[in-house]
Design a protein around this motif. Structure first.
Motif, PDB file in Angstrom:
ATOM      1  N   UNK A  45      -7.394   4.050   2.681  1.00  0.00           N
ATOM      2  CA  UNK A  45      -6.749   3.212   3.692  1.00  0.00           C
ATOM      3  C   UNK A  45      -5.327   2.838   3.310  1.00  0.00           C
ATOM      4  N   UNK A  46      -5.103   2.547   2.026  1.00  0.00           N
ATOM      5  CA  UNK A  46      -3.749   2.214   1.582  1.00  0.00           C
ATOM      6  C   UNK A  46      -2.804   3.389   1.810  1.00  0.00           C
ATOM      7  N   UNK A  47      -3.264   4.598   1.502  1.00  0.00           N
ATOM      8  CA  UNK A  47      -2.411   5.774   1.659  1.00  0.00           C
ATOM      9  C   UNK A  47      -2.066   5.994   3.131  1.00  0.00           C
ATOM     10  N   UNK A  48      -3.021   5.756   4.019  1.00  0.00           N
ATOM     11  CA  UNK A  48      -2.762   5.896   5.444  1.00  0.00           C
ATOM     12  C   UNK A  48      -1.690   4.922   5.915  1.00  0.00           C
ATOM     13  N   UNK A  49      -1.688   3.719   5.334  1.00  0.00           N
ATOM     14  CA  UNK A  49      -0.653   2.740   5.687  1.00  0.00           C
ATOM     15  C   UNK A  49       0.684   3.125   5.058  1.00  0.00           C
ATOM     16  N   UNK A  50       0.622   3.677   3.849  1.00  0.00           N
ATOM     17  CA  UNK A  50       1.816   3.931   3.057  1.00  0.00           C
ATOM     18  C   UNK A  50       2.666   5.073   3.612  1.00  0.00           C
ATOM     19  N   UNK A  51       2.025   6.142   4.066  1.00  0.00           N
ATOM     20  CA  UNK A  51       2.755   7.359   4.432  1.00  0.00           C
ATOM     21  C   UNK A  51       3.782   7.139   5.538  1.00  0.00           C
ATOM     22  N   UNK A  52       3.402   6.545   6.682  1.00  0.00           N
ATOM     23  CA  UNK A  52       4.421   6.352   7.732  1.00  0.00           C
ATOM     24  C   UNK A  52       5.515   5.377   7.316  1.00  0.00           C
ATOM     25  N   UNK A  53       5.171   4.387   6.503  1.00  0.00           N
ATOM     26  CA  UNK A  53       6.186   3.433   6.047  1.00  0.00           C
ATOM     27  C   UNK A  53       7.170   4.113   5.088  1.00  0.00           C
ATOM     28  N   UNK A  54       6.677   5.049   4.280  1.00  0.00           N
ATOM     29  CA  UNK A  54       7.561   5.815   3.403  1.00  0.00           C
ATOM     30  C   UNK A  54       8.527   6.655   4.231  1.00  0.00           C
ATOM     31  N   UNK A  55       7.998   7.313   5.261  1.00  0.00           N
ATOM     32  CA  UNK A  55       8.852   8.130   6.130  1.00  0.00           C
ATOM     33  C   UNK A  55       9.930   7.270   6.772  1.00  0.00           C
ATOM     34  N   UNK A  56       9.551   6.092   7.246  1.00  0.00           N
ATOM     35  CA  UNK A  56      10.525   5.198   7.874  1.00  0.00           C
ATOM     36  C   UNK A  56      11.599   4.777   6.870  1.00  0.00           C
ATOM     37  N   UNK A  57      11.170   4.413   5.652  1.00  0.00           N
ATOM     38  CA  UNK A  57      12.130   3.983   4.640  1.00  0.00           C
ATOM     39  C   UNK A  57      13.107   5.084   4.265  1.00  0.00           C
ATOM     40  N   UNK A  58      12.603   6.295   4.060  1.00  0.00           N
ATOM     41  CA  UNK A  58      13.469   7.409   3.671  1.00  0.00           C
ATOM     42  C   UNK A  58      14.397   7.834   4.808  1.00  0.00           C
ATOM     43  N   UNK A  59      14.012   7.569   6.047  1.00  0.00           N
ATOM     44  CA  UNK A  59      14.858   7.957   7.178  1.00  0.00           C
ATOM     45  C   UNK A  59      16.182   7.213   7.186  1.00  0.00           C
ATOM     46  N   UNK A  60      16.248   6.080   6.500  1.00  0.00           N
ATOM     47  CA  UNK A  60      17.478   5.295   6.453  1.00  0.00           C
ATOM     48  C   UNK A  60      18.395   5.706   5.298  1.00  0.00           C
TER      49      UNK A  60
END
Length: 448
Positions: free
Chosen positions: A126-141
């Motif tokens: 569950x943590x990984x499922x939450x983490x992946x999209x947030x990582x993508x959002x962070x790196x997009x900046x």
């Protein structure tokens, strides 16, 4: 060279030897040398005294117990000879008191049984499922061109930790909370170890108060309406006989886990990204591995499908152990390697030094992930030669979370960016507290 003197007399009639050592410089002992260059300082002492010696550090007589054998003896702690609480509390007790690493014996086992529920396989999924999209959002900046990776990664891992662990964003509190974590971590190695306004110890105490308020303000809502974040899980976790954490214990565990989840992960990622910039052939090899997986985000079942990333991560942890030293205090008289260490003595083991010992690691300063390959497995030369997560009853409870987070972030970085440093660049380390790039780790990013 300072005069060699014994730590303490041995008991009458004993065949044991007193621990040799020296006090170092007046007042400060060997504190500054250890903070500036711990590996060189410990190598000099190891060559001069052997694996057991004492000196003055941070106002204490401290026994250094060096090498894999010492790691195993201390971390296994058969007979409950060593106290984690008394060892760590001198350094970080006022700032991380009641964290899982600072508990002892039966109380530690009780807390760990409850906390383990938050790190089981389904929880990690569950943590990984939450983490992946947030990582993508962070790196997009992140922008192309010159970037200092230390602050960028610290911001990213703090954002991930607040989402995965707390289930929310910090918003305009981000800088204040980040500063609070920095101050609490750095306070532990302050030379002035009482609150003086403007100095490290006072900043650490203020940081602790900021973090306590952050979590205490949310705890009622987490108990009333649980979610899939770690904060909720700690609020809801119970033993089979119905025991649960108090509000104060939940807050203390959250402060410690949040620090570990973003500070130590940031260190590992900085070390890894630095060496991949210095070794572009390894960066390309890992990128090909991630491309072959064919997924923008990692899922839990993918974690074992990236052997190159796994080896590189282990090598980064060897080259720069995020927790470089692990202090303890003896609660009984200890016999080790023919030496007598009295009860009440502060001792220290040093993964940072063990990982650099040429006695166990060929060409130890070289970045060589293949040393962890099935064909070589140099870490198996001794079961306690590679100890970035400690061992025994106090082995890091979040080690699988850490592995998951590093792999998840690196996978997405490899798919989005190529990064490099000048040929003559060597990353300077600030080892005054946890080891971090002293210059922020400047790299040049190229978007793919």
């Amino acid at each position: 060279m300072a005069t060699i003197t014994p730590l303490a007399p041995v008991p009458a009639g004993s065949t044991l030897k007193p621990v040799p050592g020296d006090a170092g410089l007046p007042l400060i002992g060997n504190t500054l040398a250890m903070m500036r260059d711990p590996v060189t300082t410990l190598r000099q002492r190891y060559d001069r005294f052997g694996p057991v010696s004492w000196t003055h550090l941070f106002g204490l007589k401290m026994v250094q117990m060096l090498g894999p054998d010492a790691n195993q003896f201390v971390l296994m702690n058969r007979g409950d000879l060593f106290s984690n609480h008394q060892g760590w509390s001198y350094f970080i007790g006022p700032f991380f008191h009641r964290g899982i690493m600072l508990l002892d014996f039966e109380e530690h086992r009780w807390h760990r049984r409850i906390m383990q529920q938050a790190f089981q396989r389904e929880a990690l999924r569950g943590y990984l499922q939450r983490m992946a999209p947030r990582t993508e959002e962070g790196l997009s900046h992140w922008s192309e061109g010159p970037v200092k990776l230390l602050p960028a990664l610290k911001q990213l891992t703090l954002d991930l930790a607040t989402d995965v662990f707390m289930g929310r964003e910090l918003g305009d509190q981000t800088d204040r909370i980040n500063r609070a974590f920095i101050d609490t971590v750095r306070a532990g190695t302050s030379l002035v170890r009482f609150p003086v306004p403007g100095l490290g110890w006072s900043k650490g105490l203020r940081g602790r108060r900021v973090l306590e308020r952050l979590f205490m303000d949310d705890i009622g809502a987490k108990r009333a309406a649980p979610d899939s974040d770690l904060f909720s899980m700690l609020c809801q976790a119970r033993t089979e006989d119905g025991h649960e954490f108090s509000d104060e214990d939940v807050v203390s565990h959250m402060i410690f886990l949040m620090m570990a989840a973003h500070d130590t992960t940031t260190i590992t990622l900085c070390t890894l990204l630095y060496h991949l910039a210095r070794e572009p052939q390894w960066q390309e090899r890992l990128r090909e591995e991630s491309l072959a997986l064919g997924k923008p985000w990692l899922e839990h079942e993918d974690l074992d499908k990236l052997p190159g990333i796994g080896m590189a991560m282990k090598e980064a942890l060897r080259l720069c152990a995020p927790v470089p030293s692990m202090p303890r205090r003896t609660v009984k008289d200890v016999e080790y390697d023919g030496f007598h260490i009295p009860a009440g003595t502060f001792i220290n083991i040093a993964p940072f030094f063990t990982h650099s010992m040429e006695e166990y690691w060929p060409d130890p300063e070289r970045f060589d992930p293949e040393r962890f390959s099935d064909a070589r497995r140099e870490d198996r030369v001794h079961p306690y030669a590679w100890v970035p997560f400690g061992g025994g009853a106090h082995k890091c409870i979040g080690l699988h979370f850490a592995e998951m987070q590093v792999k998840s972030v690196l996978h997405q970085m490899l798919l989005r960016f190529r990064w490099e440093v000048p040929d003559d660049y060597e990353m300077p380390l600030d080892t005054r507290s946890l080891p971090v790039p002293a210059d922020g780790l400047p790299v040049t990013l190229e978007r793919l």
